[in-house]
Design an enzyme around this catalytic site. Structure first.
Site, PDB file in Angstrom:
ATOM      1  N   SER A  61      80.023  24.502  53.110  1.00 59.23           N
ATOM      2  CA  SER A  61      79.758  25.923  52.873  1.00 59.23           C
ATOM      3  C   SER A  61      80.700  26.617  51.900  1.00 59.23           C
ATOM      4  O   SER A  61      80.468  27.765  51.530  1.00 59.23           O
ATOM      5  CB  SER A  61      79.772  26.698  54.197  1.00 59.23           C
ATOM      6  OG  SER A  61      78.567  26.485  54.888  1.00 59.23           O
ATOM      7  N   LYS A 120      84.860  36.383  53.285  1.00 57.89           N
ATOM      8  CA  LYS A 120      83.559  36.139  53.908  1.00 57.89           C
ATOM      9  C   LYS A 120      83.439  36.963  55.184  1.00 57.89           C
ATOM     10  O   LYS A 120      84.419  37.106  55.930  1.00 57.89           O
ATOM     11  CB  LYS A 120      83.457  34.635  54.220  1.00 57.89           C
ATOM     12  CG  LYS A 120      82.094  34.154  54.691  1.00 57.89           C
ATOM     13  CD  LYS A 120      82.113  32.620  54.835  1.00 57.89           C
ATOM     14  CE  LYS A 120      80.791  32.049  55.294  1.00 57.89           C
ATOM     15  NZ  LYS A 120      80.829  30.561  55.387  1.00 57.89           N
ATOM     16  N   SER A 169      76.949  28.198  53.014  1.00 64.94           N
ATOM     17  CA  SER A 169      76.731  29.521  53.558  1.00 64.94           C
ATOM     18  C   SER A 169      77.602  30.604  52.921  1.00 64.94           C
ATOM     19  O   SER A 169      77.251  31.777  52.983  1.00 64.94           O
ATOM     20  CB  SER A 169      76.975  29.513  55.069  1.00 64.94           C
ATOM     21  OG  SER A 169      78.345  29.259  55.357  1.00 64.94           O
TER      22      SER A 169
END
Lengths: 102, 483
Positions: free
Chosen positions: B174, B75, B150
């Site tokens: 997330s 990420k 997310s």
């Protein structure tokens, strides 16, 4: 229900948050934050007297290490991420007015 | 797809046995990304040259380890001393981190090959990746739908087989929510199991790094590599590193699975309800006892979360001042304007909204009514779990109320978007581990999942319980057909 937050509150909070917002944005955020705060008000249903606040999931405090020097990040490496630098300093625009001294 | 690419474990084995070279593995993933990522947009940045160079070193025997030659994507809020670390924000569009996140460093130390950084909601604030400053990620199962967020880029990259595994971060769901919407495994470890050093901070008492994988076995292997105490993160638990793979395939005897009525709401999509009911049958058939547990403060999780997380974010994001790093406005009028204009230009709408909400909750006059009250209710939520785990080994529940929603459906209504996290936030507030595992497809062909919560520091046991389900089902092997 009356909006729990006013335009003036949002203006104040934006100033504390260092966010430059237009009047339209203030109006929009007032409406959106009002809805969210209205939902959050659900918390007032509960009796929390005598409950210890929980700031952290881990039961630990004052984590210390041996007091031995370790090498920090070199200045030039830290300054490399700055929008402007004049090693060994961060460079900022003039922030004091004429004659205001330093 | 060749059978070697079935999972991280099979790929690692094929490379170790020299049935497949690391160069060929990296090449295959890069080609796949080149072919399909234009329509998915899982990646913010690729490290093709670096990955090929590392792969050649693996093939030459210069790089070894548990993950030698295995391509992994991370990420884009995890710092690496190469490439950019943008958090999908204009604020950090050009930011190059001067150091390596501990979790990523541990992957590389075991020979993994970082092939790129994946898209996210700006600063990990969102549930759909629609808050990315660089454009949303699309769900590989249906590109008109969101991948969740997310960590939507990491979930989509995993679902689309753009890497053998990916890393994400989970502050309120997330990792688990996008894993559910993309049909892959996603683990949020116990708070403190994985060092947060080098993870760009959102809400420090809730943030935790974890893996996206095809199987529970892959997740266990990655946990063995990334967990452990780190002196550079004083909130990482100072416990001996634990082993998640050793007993993974050994079923738990006298297993007790908890079911909480608060998670089985009438508003759940029938496909989600059915997935949980089917899982109950799977566990029963393996000899487990089903226990009803009570989590009476569940519904207060969202209001507590949106106070605690935003309060911490308002403080953490104060560091973006236009001076030390990140975006700076062109012509500031004075010092105040340098801060306020730089931040207004650099942050997107949702980030501003959360900074203001958190600042408001911490304001004198409101502190007791909001922040302090939220911390007290957080304690009540934690106590609910403590009581439940006296009766059961894990809690089985949905990850989300429904399947992936259409892009644009919730962007105008922040509150509706926040309610996405209703079944995930409480794990973060209590610090306990949670895992999402695929549980089949809805009638529309969209992924459905189940979630298992474990007790704090019992991540290895939670993985064993999840592995029991996967040993009896094949949902995790389903893959989307890419256009």
């Amino acid at each position: 229900m009356a909006n729990p937050i006013t335009d003036a509150d949002v203006r104040h909070v934006a100033q504390l948050s260092r966010l430059k917002l237009s009047d339209e944005q203030i109006a929009e955020y007032t409406q959106q934050l009002g809805r969210v705060l209205g939902y959050i008000d659900k918390l007032s249903e509960l009796d929390v007297d005598g409950v210890e606040p929980m700031a952290h999931a881990l039961d630990m405090s004052n984590v210390l290490r041996e007091d031995v020097p370790v090498e920090g990040m070199p200045v030039d490496k830290a300054l490399a991420t700055a929008p402007a630098a004049d090693p060994p300093f961060f460079k900022v625009p003039k922030v004091l007015g004429e004659g205001s001294g330093a | 797809m060749q059978p070697e690419f079935e999972s991280l474990v099979t790929l690692k084995k094929a490379i170790a046995e020299k049935k497949l070279s690391a160069v060929n593995a990296v090449t295959a993933y890069l080609e796949r990304i080149g072919q399909h990522d234009e329509s998915i947009h899982a990646f913010n940045e690729l490290y093709g040259d670096y990955a090929m160079q590392r792969a050649a070193q693996v093939d030459a025997g210069q790089i070894t380890g548990k993950l030698a030659g295995v391509p992994i994507a991370i990420k884009d809020n995890l710092c690496t001393p190469y490439g950019h670390t943008t958090c999908s924000s204009k604020m950090l569009a050009n930011f190059k981190a001067p150091y390596m996140a501990t979790a990523v460093g541990k992957l590389e130390a075991e020979g993994a090959i970082i092939i790129g950084k994946t898209n996210l909601d700006e600063f990990a604030m969102g549930s759909s990746t629609e808050n990315s400053a660089f454009g949303m990620t699309k769900n590989p199962w249906d590109t008109t739908r969101v991948p969740g967020g997310s960590s939507g880029g990491s979930a989509a990259a995993m679902a689309a087989d753009f890497a053998a595994a990916t890393l994400g971060s989970d502050t309120g769901g997330s990792i688990r929510q996008p894993a559910a919407l993309c049909g892959v495994c996603g683990l949020k470890p116990t708070y403190g199991k994985v060092s947060r050093f080098g993870l760009v901070a959102f809400a420090s008492s809730l943030d935790q790094i974890g893996p996206f994988t095809r199987s529970v076995e892959d997740a266990a292997l990655l946990m063995d590599v990334i967990c452990g105490h780190d002196p550079r993160d004083s909130t990482s638990a100072n416990l001996p590193a634990s082993d998640h793979t050793l007993e993974l395939h050994k079923p738990i005897e006298n297993l007790r699975i908890g079911i909480a009525k608060q998670y089985m709401a009438e508003g759940n999509d029938p496909a989600v309800t059915k997935a949980v009911e089917d899982a109950i049958e799977v566990y029963k058939s393996m000899g487990a006892t089903i226990v009803e547990v009570d989590l009476p403060h569940t519904e207060y999780g969202i209001p507590v979360y949106y106070i605690v997380a935003t309060a911490e974010a308002s403080s953490n994001l104060a560091r973006y001042d236009g001076v030390h790093y990140g975006h700076r406005t062109e012509k500031p009028e004075d010092l105040y304007d340098l801060y306020a204009a730089s931040r207004a230009e650099g942050f997107g709408d949702e980030v501003k909204r959360r900074i203001m909400l958190g600042t408001y909750a911490l304001c004198s006059g409101y502190y007791d009514a909001y922040y302090n009250r939220a911390l007290k209710v957080r304690r009540l939520i934690k106590q609910d779990f403590d009581k439940a785990y006296e009766q059961c080994d894990a809690i089985l529940c949905p990850t989300t109320t429904g399947v992936a929603f259409k892009a644009g459906d919730k962007t105008d209504d922040p509150l509706a978007m926040y309610l996405n996290d209703v079944y995930t936030v409480n794990a973060n507030l209590a610090g306990i581990p949670g895992i999402t595992i695929p549980a089949g497809l809805s009638d529309d062909g969209l992924p459905v999942s189940i979630q298992l919560y474990g007790n704090a520091y019992e991540d290895a046991k939670l993985l064993r319980i999840a592995q029991m389900y996967q040993s009896a089902t094949s949902h995790h092997t389903l893959r989307p057909k890419l256009g």
